[in-house]
Design a protein around this motif. Structure first.
Motif, PDB file in Angstrom:
ATOM      1  N   GLU A  44       0.819  -1.199   0.000  1.00  0.00           N
ATOM      2  CA  GLU A  44       0.000   0.000   0.000  1.00  0.00           C
ATOM      3  C   GLU A  44       0.859   1.257   0.000  1.00  0.00           C
ATOM      4  N   ASN A  45       1.904   1.270   0.842  1.00  0.00           N
ATOM      5  CA  ASN A  45       2.774   2.433   0.911  1.00  0.00           C
ATOM      6  C   ASN A  45       3.570   2.621  -0.372  1.00  0.00           C
ATOM      7  N   ALA A  46       3.915   1.519  -1.003  1.00  0.00           N
ATOM      8  CA  ALA A  46       4.682   1.617  -2.232  1.00  0.00           C
ATOM      9  C   ALA A  46       3.900   2.341  -3.311  1.00  0.00           C
ATOM     10  N   ASN A  47       2.579   2.193  -3.282  1.00  0.00           N
ATOM     11  CA  ASN A  47       1.757   2.838  -4.289  1.00  0.00           C
ATOM     12  C   ASN A  47       1.440   4.282  -3.950  1.00  0.00           C
ATOM     13  N   ASN A  48       1.437   4.606  -2.657  1.00  0.00           N
ATOM     14  CA  ASN A  48       0.973   5.925  -2.225  1.00  0.00           C
ATOM     15  C   ASN A  48       2.085   6.888  -1.823  1.00  0.00           C
ATOM     16  N   ASP A  49       3.276   6.390  -1.507  1.00  0.00           N
ATOM     17  CA  ASP A  49       4.330   7.247  -0.976  1.00  0.00           C
ATOM     18  C   ASP A  49       5.160   7.826  -2.106  1.00  0.00           C
ATOM     19  N   SER A  50       4.971   9.116  -2.376  1.00  0.00           N
ATOM     20  CA  SER A  50       5.687   9.765  -3.472  1.00  0.00           C
ATOM     21  C   SER A  50       7.161   9.958  -3.156  1.00  0.00           C
ATOM     22  N   ARG A  51       7.538   9.895  -1.871  1.00  0.00           N
ATOM     23  CA  ARG A  51       8.948  10.069  -1.486  1.00  0.00           C
ATOM     24  C   ARG A  51       9.716   8.764  -1.566  1.00  0.00           C
ATOM     25  N   ASN A  52       9.019   7.667  -1.962  1.00  0.00           N
ATOM     26  CA  ASN A  52       9.652   6.355  -2.051  1.00  0.00           C
ATOM     27  C   ASN A  52      10.161   5.880  -0.691  1.00  0.00           C
ATOM     28  N   ARG A  53       9.496   6.358   0.399  1.00  0.00           N
ATOM     29  CA  ARG A  53       9.844   5.944   1.756  1.00  0.00           C
ATOM     30  C   ARG A  53       8.551   5.653   2.505  1.00  0.00           C
ATOM     31  N   SER A  54       8.617   4.786   3.465  1.00  0.00           N
ATOM     32  CA  SER A  54       7.418   4.442   4.228  1.00  0.00           C
ATOM     33  C   SER A  54       7.791   4.043   5.647  1.00  0.00           C
ATOM     34  N   THR A  55       6.798   4.145   6.525  1.00  0.00           N
ATOM     35  CA  THR A  55       6.963   3.698   7.900  1.00  0.00           C
ATOM     36  C   THR A  55       6.057   2.497   8.115  1.00  0.00           C
ATOM     37  N   THR A  56       6.635   1.344   8.337  1.00  0.00           N
ATOM     38  CA  THR A  56       5.848   0.138   8.519  1.00  0.00           C
ATOM     39  C   THR A  56       5.588  -0.093  10.001  1.00  0.00           C
ATOM     40  N   VAL A  57       4.837  -1.125  10.301  1.00  0.00           N
ATOM     41  CA  VAL A  57       4.440  -1.416  11.671  1.00  0.00           C
ATOM     42  C   VAL A  57       5.614  -1.976  12.457  1.00  0.00           C
ATOM     43  N   TRP A  58       5.812  -1.468  13.667  1.00  0.00           N
ATOM     44  CA  TRP A  58       6.854  -2.032  14.530  1.00  0.00           C
ATOM     45  C   TRP A  58       6.348  -3.335  15.111  1.00  0.00           C
ATOM     46  N   ILE A  59       7.118  -4.386  14.920  1.00  0.00           N
ATOM     47  CA  ILE A  59       6.759  -5.709  15.408  1.00  0.00           C
ATOM     48  C   ILE A  59       7.825  -6.191  16.385  1.00  0.00           C
ATOM     49  N   PRO A  60       7.438  -6.606  17.598  1.00  0.00           N
ATOM     50  CA  PRO A  60       8.441  -7.142  18.527  1.00  0.00           C
ATOM     51  C   PRO A  60       9.042  -8.433  17.983  1.00  0.00           C
ATOM     52  N   LYS A  61      10.299  -8.679  18.341  1.00  0.00           N
ATOM     53  CA  LYS A  61      10.982  -9.884  17.879  1.00  0.00           C
ATOM     54  C   LYS A  61      10.439 -11.113  18.595  1.00  0.00           C
ATOM     55  N   GLY A  62      10.812 -12.281  18.071  1.00  0.00           N
ATOM     56  CA  GLY A  62      10.285 -13.530  18.605  1.00  0.00           C
ATOM     57  C   GLY A  62      10.537 -13.713  20.082  1.00  0.00           C
ATOM     58  N   TYR A  63      11.756 -13.463  20.537  1.00  0.00           N
ATOM     59  CA  TYR A  63      12.064 -13.662  21.959  1.00  0.00           C
ATOM     60  C   TYR A  63      11.354 -12.621  22.818  1.00  0.00           C
ATOM     61  N   GLN A  64      11.105 -11.428  22.264  1.00  0.00           N
ATOM     62  CA  GLN A  64      10.372 -10.406  23.003  1.00  0.00           C
ATOM     63  C   GLN A  64       8.919 -10.816  23.213  1.00  0.00           C
ATOM     64  N   VAL A  65       8.342 -11.442  22.199  1.00  0.00           N
ATOM     65  CA  VAL A  65       6.972 -11.935  22.322  1.00  0.00           C
ATOM     66  C   VAL A  65       6.887 -13.010  23.405  1.00  0.00           C
ATOM     67  N   THR A  66       7.848 -13.935  23.397  1.00  0.00           N
ATOM     68  CA  THR A  66       7.852 -15.022  24.381  1.00  0.00           C
ATOM     69  C   THR A  66       8.003 -14.485  25.800  1.00  0.00           C
ATOM     70  N   ILE A  67       8.978 -13.592  25.990  1.00  0.00           N
ATOM     71  CA  ILE A  67       9.207 -13.017  27.322  1.00  0.00           C
ATOM     72  C   ILE A  67       7.989 -12.232  27.790  1.00  0.00           C
TER      73      ILE A  67
ATOM     74  N   ARG B 245      -6.627  -3.477  18.569  1.00  0.00           N
ATOM     75  CA  ARG B 245      -7.028  -2.370  17.697  1.00  0.00           C
ATOM     76  C   ARG B 245      -5.905  -2.000  16.747  1.00  0.00           C
ATOM     77  N   TYR B 246      -4.668  -2.070  17.200  1.00  0.00           N
ATOM     78  CA  TYR B 246      -3.542  -1.661  16.358  1.00  0.00           C
ATOM     79  C   TYR B 246      -2.987  -2.822  15.552  1.00  0.00           C
ATOM     80  N   TYR B 247      -2.523  -3.849  16.248  1.00  0.00           N
ATOM     81  CA  TYR B 247      -1.866  -4.957  15.557  1.00  0.00           C
ATOM     82  C   TYR B 247      -2.866  -5.906  14.900  1.00  0.00           C
ATOM     83  N   GLY B 248      -4.059  -6.050  15.477  1.00  0.00           N
ATOM     84  CA  GLY B 248      -5.058  -6.914  14.865  1.00  0.00           C
ATOM     85  C   GLY B 248      -5.447  -6.431  13.483  1.00  0.00           C
ATOM     86  N   ARG B 249      -5.694  -5.141  13.364  1.00  0.00           N
ATOM     87  CA  ARG B 249      -6.050  -4.588  12.056  1.00  0.00           C
ATOM     88  C   ARG B 249      -4.892  -4.680  11.078  1.00  0.00           C
ATOM     89  N   ASN B 250      -3.674  -4.464  11.586  1.00  0.00           N
ATOM     90  CA  ASN B 250      -2.513  -4.539  10.703  1.00  0.00           C
ATOM     91  C   ASN B 250      -2.243  -5.964  10.234  1.00  0.00           C
TER      92      ASN B 250
END
Length: 369
Positions: free
Chosen positions: A142-165, A228-233
């Motif tokens: 979606e960002n690739a099609n809409n971002d005229s600056r050719n840059r985007s901010t994607t969703v921050w996702i915790p790493k696997g060990y962070q999820v476990t902890i 609300r945030y990660y579920g929708r993403n």
């Protein structure tokens, strides 16, 4: 000393004002809780018996769906036990046991939801989508099609060990805090009483009560925010991954009907999974939003609730009806998604066929150049 003859419905309903109404309501609640309870355990049994790849643990975590079904079933069973204890006036001389049953009926449910959320994060990680970045190479469709600056901010996702902890830390804190506060409340209850009419409590009880419901409130707000945030993403990412497979592009292409049928099965699989996630997100978010509001008076103005009979009846009725209904709807969606007999086979075969087809067309294009 009793300051009101209205039942303290959070503890008991024996020989007090509203006792008859609460007994009828609690019997209805028991019947309503039986539906998601049996549903959860039956679906869990079915998955382990007929789904050979079903596991209870995956990478030091509960499998998302299996963990949710297990803990949701246990939570529903704990709610049933809680209401049976109140209706039968069991453990009337052991308030600690009553308080612990009530607290565990909540805690088990939270663990089930956290299991599903942990699996949600793992699913996003398995798709290898990028973490928080502004790099030009880290882009979503979606960002690739809409971002005229050719840059985007994607969703921050915790790493696997962070999820476990995070999962085990939240689970430990939840049980530790609710157990501690429940014991304090039970030890400070006046058990020398002829009925369950409301009685003024000492400060240790009120502080423990406030912290108990405050702990439950915090978990409700946390789950609501995450879903609300990660579920929708997650739904958006799955849609993007489906688009990137090229399955939709081949529906009108000149490909054999055999492949089209398999691709159609794969499409139905994706849609069923997305509907399952959406229903879970909406259903659990609705519950968490309600409890985020309704738990505040129980934590802050606990004693004032028992001045009017209808307040307790309304809180109990809405909470139980909304919870059992939302959970049943979620379980029905899970069942519909799981009962597709070609769910796993169709996806695997369709993607293999699609890869072979794409390889063929790539070779043809290369030979024409």
């Amino acid at each position: 000393m009793s300051t009101s003859n209205i039942c303290e419905f959070t503890y008991g309903i024996h020989n007090c004002e509203g006792s008859k109404e609460y007994k009828i309501l609690y019997i209805i609640c028991i019947v309503m809780w039986f539906i998601p309870c049996i549903f959860s355990f039956s679906l869990l049994y079915w998955k382990f018996k007929y789904r050979k790849n079903s596991k209870l643990f995956i990478d030091k975590l509960f499998a998302p769906l299996e963990g949710f079904l297990l803990w949701n079933g246990i939570s529903n069973l704990a709610h049933i036990i809680h209401y049976v204890v109140i209706l039968g006036n069991f453990f009337s001389g052991y308030p600690v046991i009553r308080e612990l049953i009530f607290a565990f009926s909540w805690s088990f449910g939270f663990v089930g939801i956290y299991s599903f959320i942990a699996g949600m994060f793992q699913s996003i990680l398995c798709m290898k989508f990028e973490q928080f970045t502004t790099s030009a190479t880290h882009r979503t469709l979606e960002n690739a099609n809409n971002d005229s600056r050719n840059r985007s901010t994607t969703v921050w996702i915790p790493k696997g060990y962070q999820v476990t902890i995070s999962f085990w830390a939240l689970t430990f804190l939840l049980f530790a805090l609710t157990t501690t506060f429940s014991i304090i409340m039970g030890l400070n209850r006046n058990i020398v009483r002829e009925n369950d009419a409301f009685m003024r409590h000492n400060k240790p009880f009120l502080f423990a009560n406030g912290f108990l419901f405050g702990t439950l409130w915090f978990n409700c707000v946390l789950i609501f925010t995450i879903l609300r945030y990660y579920g929708r993403n997650l739904v958006r990412i799955i849609k993007e991954s489906f688009t990137l497979t090229g399955i939709q592009d081949t529906r009108d292409s000149d490909v054999p009907d055999r492949i089209k049928r398999k691709l159609e099965n794969a499409k139905n699989t994706f849609e069923a999974y997305i509907n399952e996630l959406r229903t879970f997100n909406y259903g659990i978010c609705a519950l968490m939003l309600w409890f985020s509001i309704s738990l505040i008076p129980l934590a802050v103005i606990y004693e004032r609730i028992f001045k009017t009979l209808w307040i307790g009846l309304l809180l109990t009725a809405i909470s139980n009806f909304l919870t059992s209904t939302c959970l049943t709807i979620v379980l029905i969606k899970i069942l519909k998604a799981e009962l597709n007999p070609y769910r796993e086979e169709a996806t695997a075969e369709a993607l293999i066929e699609l890869n072979e087809m794409n390889s063929y067309f790539s070779e043809v294009d290369s030979s024409e150049v």
